[in-house]
Enzyme design. Structure first.
Site, PDB file in Angstrom:
ATOM      1  N   ARG A 160       0.832  -1.215   0.000  1.00 52.81           N
ATOM      2  CA  ARG A 160       0.000   0.000   0.000  1.00 52.81           C
ATOM      3  C   ARG A 160       0.858   1.253   0.000  1.00 52.81           C
ATOM      4  O   ARG A 160       0.612   2.199  -0.739  1.00 52.81           O
ATOM      5  CB  ARG A 160      -0.883   0.024   1.248  1.00 52.81           C
ATOM      6  CG  ARG A 160      -1.986  -0.985   1.262  1.00 52.81           C
ATOM      7  CD  ARG A 160      -2.882  -0.698   2.451  1.00 52.81           C
ATOM      8  NE  ARG A 160      -3.826  -1.755   2.689  1.00 52.81           N
ATOM      9  CZ  ARG A 160      -3.569  -2.840   3.423  1.00 52.81           C
ATOM     10  NH1 ARG A 160      -2.396  -2.992   4.003  1.00 52.81           N
ATOM     11  NH2 ARG A 160      -4.481  -3.764   3.587  1.00 52.81           N
ATOM     12  N   ILE A 161       1.873   1.274   0.886  1.00 52.72           N
ATOM     13  CA  ILE A 161       2.675   2.500   1.010  1.00 52.72           C
ATOM     14  C   ILE A 161       3.557   2.680  -0.228  1.00 52.72           C
ATOM     15  O   ILE A 161       3.618   3.773  -0.804  1.00 52.72           O
ATOM     16  CB  ILE A 161       3.522   2.473   2.303  1.00 52.72           C
ATOM     17  CG1 ILE A 161       2.602   2.379   3.536  1.00 52.72           C
ATOM     18  CG2 ILE A 161       4.423   3.710   2.391  1.00 52.72           C
ATOM     19  CD1 ILE A 161       3.321   2.193   4.868  1.00 52.72           C
ATOM     20  N   THR A 241      11.493   5.135   5.095  1.00 49.81           N
ATOM     21  CA  THR A 241      10.362   5.434   5.987  1.00 49.81           C
ATOM     22  C   THR A 241       9.748   4.130   6.502  1.00 49.81           C
ATOM     23  O   THR A 241       8.626   4.139   6.994  1.00 49.81           O
ATOM     24  CB  THR A 241       9.264   6.255   5.251  1.00 49.81           C
ATOM     25  OG1 THR A 241       8.938   5.579   4.030  1.00 49.81           O
ATOM     26  CG2 THR A 241       9.701   7.664   4.962  1.00 49.81           C
ATOM     27  N   ARG A 243      11.495   0.745   8.335  1.00 52.42           N
ATOM     28  CA  ARG A 243      12.095   0.461   9.641  1.00 52.42           C
ATOM     29  C   ARG A 243      13.616   0.537   9.483  1.00 52.42           C
ATOM     30  O   ARG A 243      14.155   0.118   8.445  1.00 52.42           O
ATOM     31  CB  ARG A 243      11.738  -0.951  10.125  1.00 52.42           C
ATOM     32  CG  ARG A 243      10.345  -1.103  10.682  1.00 52.42           C
ATOM     33  CD  ARG A 243      10.150  -0.402  12.038  1.00 52.42           C
ATOM     34  NE  ARG A 243       8.822  -0.600  12.568  1.00 52.42           N
ATOM     35  CZ  ARG A 243       7.781   0.206  12.351  1.00 52.42           C
ATOM     36  NH1 ARG A 243       7.897   1.288  11.600  1.00 52.42           N
ATOM     37  NH2 ARG A 243       6.610  -0.058  12.894  1.00 52.42           N
ATOM     38  N   GLU A 272      16.042   2.784  17.686  1.00 50.27           N
ATOM     39  CA  GLU A 272      15.340   4.035  18.046  1.00 50.27           C
ATOM     40  C   GLU A 272      15.048   4.077  19.532  1.00 50.27           C
ATOM     41  O   GLU A 272      14.747   3.032  20.108  1.00 50.27           O
ATOM     42  CB  GLU A 272      14.001   4.102  17.284  1.00 50.27           C
ATOM     43  CG  GLU A 272      14.168   4.507  15.866  1.00 50.27           C
ATOM     44  CD  GLU A 272      12.847   4.468  15.089  1.00 50.27           C
ATOM     45  OE1 GLU A 272      11.777   4.522  15.710  1.00 50.27           O
ATOM     46  OE2 GLU A 272      12.906   4.373  13.866  1.00 50.27           O
ATOM     47  N   HIS A 290      10.960   9.472  13.294  1.00 46.55           N
ATOM     48  CA  HIS A 290       9.881   8.490  13.067  1.00 46.55           C
ATOM     49  C   HIS A 290       8.502   9.189  13.107  1.00 46.55           C
ATOM     50  O   HIS A 290       7.689   8.926  13.993  1.00 46.55           O
ATOM     51  CB  HIS A 290       9.940   7.373  14.135  1.00 46.55           C
ATOM     52  CG  HIS A 290       9.128   6.164  13.762  1.00 46.55           C
ATOM     53  ND1 HIS A 290       9.481   4.893  14.116  1.00 46.55           N
ATOM     54  CD2 HIS A 290       7.965   6.034  13.069  1.00 46.55           C
ATOM     55  CE1 HIS A 290       8.583   4.033  13.667  1.00 46.55           C
ATOM     56  NE2 HIS A 290       7.654   4.706  13.018  1.00 46.55           N
TER      57      HIS A 290
HETATM   58  C1  8YV Z   1       3.358   4.395  13.807  1.00 51.69           C
HETATM   59  C2  8YV Z   1       4.667   2.967  12.162  1.00 51.69           C
HETATM   60  O1  8YV Z   1       3.365   5.702  14.217  1.00 51.69           O
HETATM   61  O2  8YV Z   1       2.511   2.018  12.049  1.00 51.69           O
HETATM   62  C3  8YV Z   1       3.702   1.876  11.914  1.00 51.69           C
HETATM   63  O3  8YV Z   1       4.183   0.792  11.555  1.00 51.69           O
HETATM   64  O4  8YV Z   1       5.787   2.828  11.900  1.00 51.69           O
HETATM   65  C4  8YV Z   1       4.361   4.291  12.713  1.00 51.69           C
HETATM   66  O5  8YV Z   1       4.215   5.162  11.669  1.00 51.69           O
HETATM   67  C5  8YV Z   1       3.667   3.508  14.969  1.00 51.69           C
HETATM   68  O6  8YV Z   1       3.803   2.202  14.580  1.00 51.69           O
HETATM   69  C6  8YV Z   1       2.634   3.573  16.043  1.00 51.69           C
HETATM   70  O7  8YV Z   1       2.698   2.446  16.875  1.00 51.69           O
END
Ligand code: 8YV
Length: 329
Positions: A160-161, A241, A243, A272, A290
């Site tokens: 999706r992203i 963006t 991990r 992190e 993040h």
């Molecule tokens: C969220 C993220 O803010 O959803 C994800 O996988 O990496 C982040 O953008 C975070 O996970 C909230 O728990």
């Protein structure tokens, strides 16, 4: 099956509107300190509650899962990525795990696109010059970046992203390339004018900009290994963006220091919230804490997904966003 009024624990402060709704629906307890819970705190919570709503900051390993009590039926993660949860151990104990897919794709893609623009065009260096009162005026060779239009973008992970990044990038005149576990539908390839690369190695060595958009799973841990990072062209850029663990951060830093990769835009890091000091000393990296999904709308929609997942289980059905195990790219 969950009881009608489940005892739900939320590990971090969520938007007020979500907490209010949750407290109408459930027997709710919230970590009002909003501080990250340690292992002992988590064990206690896992032992006591019917549902736990964690976030990316809670490391839910086998030990935590083992400490869970008879009542724990659901870990309803507030977030998309579930790499901080030992899903196999949870499933073995009959505990469901859910996430919040879809609702943060567009926001995350916006930040990926912002980094794709900001790094080659040196936006942060320009802004810094002004803030530091260090700008002595225009000159032809001042702050030269690299053109975005017409460059080859390689998307690692076309879910999706990744697809949302591709749509944006296409409208900026980038040439879309991708590597993914499965080739996407022909109609999507056509719409995005996207080229599929079965070989990640080959794609990496040909791209001008690389965007990481795959989840972190055992299969994608250090997917951009030292060997693969060294395949990237000297004048290419990386944007992450997804991990921090998807790329070998140490090698990336070395390559950036040696100017063997032109620049990087990083919203996520290994370990992190610790930031490697060497990154802070590099001019060619743009660092964000993040925050790619951090919009008010997104957080509210994430909370709504969490509520739907809990409610569906209370009603005796499978929650819609159940995660069975980490997927690969
Ligand atoms: C969220 C993220 O803010 O959803 C994800 O996988 O990496 C982040 O953008 C975070 O996970 C909230 O728990």
């Amino acid at each position: 099956m969950l009881k009608k009024n489940p005892h739900v624990y939320v590990t971090r402060l969520l938007p007020e509107i979500i907490l209010n709704r949750m407290s109408e629906l459930f027997n709710l307890e919230v970590n009002n300190s909003d501080k990250q819970l340690n292992g002992d705190d988590l064990k206690k919570v896992f032992n006591e509650f019917d549902v736990v709503v964690p976030t990316v900051t809670d490391k839910i390993n086998t030990e935590i899962i083992k400490s869970s009590g008879q009542n724990l039926k659901l870990i309803a993660n507030f977030g998309n990525g579930v790499d901080h949860i030992d899903i196999d151990s949870a499933n073995k104990k009959g505990i469901f795990v859910t996430n919040t897919p879809g609702v943060l794709s567009e926001d995350t893609a916006d930040i990926a696109m912002a980094l794709i623009l900001a790094v080659p065009r040196r936006l942060f260096e320009g802004e810094k010059k002004i803030r530091e009162k260090n700008w002595s005026g225009w000159s032809p060779n001042f702050m030269l970046g690299r053109r975005i239009y017409g460059k080859k973008l390689g998307i690692v992970g076309m879910g999706r992203i990744g697809s949302a990044v591709a749509r944006r990038a296409k409208s900026f005149g980038l040439n879309i390339n991708y590597h993914n576990r499965n080739r996407v539908a022909e109609s999507i390839e056509k719409e995005l004018n996207a080229t599929y690369w079965a070989s990640l190695d080959q794609m990496l060595s040909s791209m001008d900009i690389i965007s990481l958009n795959c989840p972190h799973t055992p299969a994608t841990y250090h997917l951009l290994s030292p060997r693969r990072l060294k395949l990237i062209k000297r004048d290419a850029y990386i944007v992450n963006t997804s991990r921090g663990e998807v790329l070998h951060q140490d090698t990336l830093i070395e390559l950036l220091q040696e100017k063997k990769i032109m620049g990087a835009g990083l919203d996520v890091f290994e370990k992190e919230p610790l930031i490697d000091e060497r990154l802070l000393n590099l001019k060619n990296v743009f660092l964000l804490p993040h925050m790619s999904s951090a919009t008010l709308e997104g957080r509210v929609e994430m909370g709504e997904r969490v509520i739907i997942n809990i409610r569906t289980m209370v009603d005796g059905h499978r929650p819609p966003d159940r995660v069975i195990s980490g997927t690969t790219i």
